[in-house]
Every structure is written in C-alpha cells, then in structure tokens.
Scaffold this motif. Structure first.
Motif, short mmCIF file in Angstrom:
data_model
loop_
_atom_site.label_atom_id
_atom_site.label_comp_id
_atom_site.label_asym_id
_atom_site.label_seq_id
_atom_site.Cartn_x
_atom_site.Cartn_y
_atom_site.Cartn_z
N GLY A 236 13.62 25.65 4.46
CA GLY A 236 14.87 25.55 5.50
C GLY A 236 14.73 24.45 6.51
O GLY A 236 15.01 24.00 6.63
N THR A 237 13.06 24.98 6.73
CA THR A 237 12.84 23.74 8.00
C THR A 237 12.65 22.51 7.88
O THR A 237 13.52 21.28 8.47
CB THR A 237 10.69 24.10 8.25
N ARG B 169 12.25 26.42 13.68
CA ARG B 169 13.56 27.76 13.84
C ARG B 169 12.52 27.48 15.38
O ARG B 169 10.97 28.26 15.14
CB ARG B 169 13.07 28.75 13.48
N LYS C 291 18.20 31.42 7.75
CA LYS C 291 18.52 32.53 8.73
C LYS C 291 17.80 31.49 9.86
O LYS C 291 17.22 30.55 9.87
CB LYS C 291 16.32 33.03 8.28
N ARG D 161 13.49 27.25 -2.02
CA ARG D 161 14.25 27.68 -0.91
C ARG D 161 13.47 26.94 1.01
O ARG D 161 12.13 27.40 1.16
CB ARG D 161 13.12 28.93 -0.69
N MET E 245 8.20 26.06 -0.62
CA MET E 245 9.01 26.51 0.91
C MET E 245 8.68 24.85 1.45
O MET E 245 8.50 23.65 0.62
CB MET E 245 8.51 27.32 1.74
N SER E 246 9.07 25.03 2.80
CA SER E 246 9.28 23.51 2.77
C SER E 246 8.39 22.31 2.94
O SER E 246 8.27 21.30 2.48
CB SER E 246 9.46 23.01 5.00
C1 LIG Z 1 11.86 31.46 5.63
C2 LIG Z 1 11.93 31.74 4.37
C3 LIG Z 1 11.35 30.31 3.44
C4 LIG Z 1 11.96 28.86 4.12
O1 LIG Z 1 10.58 28.92 5.02
P1 LIG Z 1 10.77 27.05 5.34
O2 LIG Z 1 8.94 26.50 5.91
O3 LIG Z 1 11.73 26.85 6.48
O4 LIG Z 1 11.03 26.35 4.50
C5 LIG Z 1 11.56 30.24 2.43
N1 LIG Z 1 11.67 31.48 2.00
C6 LIG Z 1 11.29 32.95 2.49
C7 LIG Z 1 10.90 34.00 1.52
C8 LIG Z 1 11.45 33.70 3.69
O5 LIG Z 1 10.90 33.72 4.62
#
Ligand SMILES: *Cc1c(COP(=O)(O)O)cnc(C)c1O
Length: 230
Positions: A219-220, A226, A34, A217, A201-202
């Motif tokens: 991202g960062t 972001r 995203k 999941r 997550m991260s």
């Molecule tokens: C943005 C998001 C992530 C990733 O988050 P990061 O902290 O950037 O790794 C994972 N799951 C969901 C549902 C998100 O919206």
C-alpha cells in the motif's frame, strides 16, 4: 507519482525474485487500496495495476461499485483484512480471493454463500506465527482447518497468508516468512495443494519474495502514507 512508484516496486520485486533464483512472473502485486480514493484507484488501473487489496468489506463494497462494467472485468479484488462471519455473504460477492480465512466456521459460512452466489470462492488461510494478540490467524490447528476447507464444496483453497509483527529491520521478519513457506511445504507433503503464499508489505516485500511469496500486499510504497494508519 503513481507510475514512478509502481514501476520502482515492480523493479524491486523482479530483482528480489531473481536474487532468489525465481522467475519474476511467479510474484504478483496486490496494490493495497484501503483508504485510497476511487479516483486514485482509477489512476492505478490506467497505469496497468490489476489486483487490488481492501481491508474492510463495507469500504470495498462502496469502491468496487465504481468498477463493475465489463471494461473492468480483468481487475481482481482481494480481501486482506479480517472477515467476520456475518459479512461472508458480501465478501463472496465482492472478492476474487479472500486472504484471511482463519476458522472452520468462517470457511463454512463462505461456502454456504458461495453456493447461493453460484461461485467457487478462492481462499487463503491466514496463519498466525507470532504471539501478538491483536493478530488474527490460525496456529496449531492449521492442518485440521485445511482439511475442513478441502471438504467444502464451494471453497477452493489456494494457499497461506501471514502478517508478521512489524519490525523495523525487514531482515528480522525473514524467519516468519521462511516459517510460512516451510509450513506450506510440510502441508504439501501431506497432500494439500497450496500454490500461493501471501506475505510481505511495503517495508519487507523483498525479503518475503526471497522466501517464496507469490502475492505481496503493498500500500504505502505505492500510494503514500495513509492518513488514518490502519
Ligand atoms: C494495510 C495492509 C497491507 C499494506 O501495508 P503497507 O505497509 O501500506 O504496504 C498489507 N497487508 C495487510 C493485511 C494490510 O492490512
């Protein structure tokens, strides 16, 4: 650099799996893209990332349009953000796995559009484990929802997903991840088949893997901060 960042994440994922006596192959990385530009997603594909997670249907639609030729057929797109019923039609066309089903109505709408699209849509059920009002997800009504989904002809239930509150110390998130696994185990004792656990997550994926995550999941930690945090 993307390659270094991704390699470091894979290494940490493997170590977390091994610490828990699990095989690293049981855990797949969903690279959360995203707000990440198409050019950077292309770069991620070039270094071997295969599963991408998007939060918003419209944003995903525009980006996925760049990756529709057969050379990208092994790429998977996952929806990880909340899905509104009126976008189910597009979600079914775009995504290999929808992580965020949290109502029977939504599941029904997904099945209806999947039938039209000639596919069986894989889904996860999003479970809400905390009282935070902003978080979507099902709470008490999990088992009836699972049952309802299993009765739908064009939806295939693959597992559970959760998004715990953000806590600075990932150890504090552990009870949420454990709770999701226990819920899954209980549901499996009742006959449901739920191989996938999407959690972590991260900042807390290692704890999630120790507690049984099969999809993390991230991202960062791969693409950097972001600009418009969402
Ligand atoms: C943005 C998001 C992530 C990733 O988050 P990061 O902290 O950037 O790794 C994972 N799951 C969901 C549902 C998100 O919206």
């Amino acid at each position: 650099m993307l390659l270094e960042a991704a390699a470091a994440i894979y290494k940490r994922m493997s170590h977390a799996a091994m610490r828990a006596g699990r095989s690293p192959e049981e855990v797949r990385l969903v690279a959360v893209t995203k707000t990440v530009a198409v050019r950077e997603i292309q770069e991620a594909i070039d270094i071997g990332l295969r599963i991408f997670g998007e939060s918003r249907v419209q944003e995903a639609k525009e980006k996925i349009a760049h990756f529709l030729t057969p050379s990208y057929s092994r790429i998977e797109w996952h929806l990880i953000g909340h899905l509104q019923k009126n976008k189910a039609k597009y979600a079914v066309r775009l995504f290999d796995l929808i992580h965020t089903v949290d109502s029977a109505d939504l599941a029904h709408e997904i099945s209806r559009h999947a039938e039209k699209a000639g596919k069986i849509q894989d889904v996860l059920v999003q479970v809400k484990l905390s009282e935070e009002e902003t978080k979507h997800g099902v709470k008490e009504d999990l088992f009836p929802l699972l049952q309802g989904i299993n009765a739908l002809p064009y939806v295939r239930l693959k597992g559970l997903m959760t998004m715990p509150p953000f806590l600075d110390n990932p150890e504090e998130t552990r009870p949420y991840f454990r709770k999701l696994r226990e819920l899954r185990d209980k549901a499996e004792e009742s006959g449901f088949i739920l191989p996938e656990l999407s959690m972590g997550m991260s900042h807390d994926f290692e704890v999630a893997i120790e507690e049984g995550a099969t999809l993390v999941r991230i991202g960062t930690a791969i693409f950097g901060e972001r600009s418009d945090r969402q």
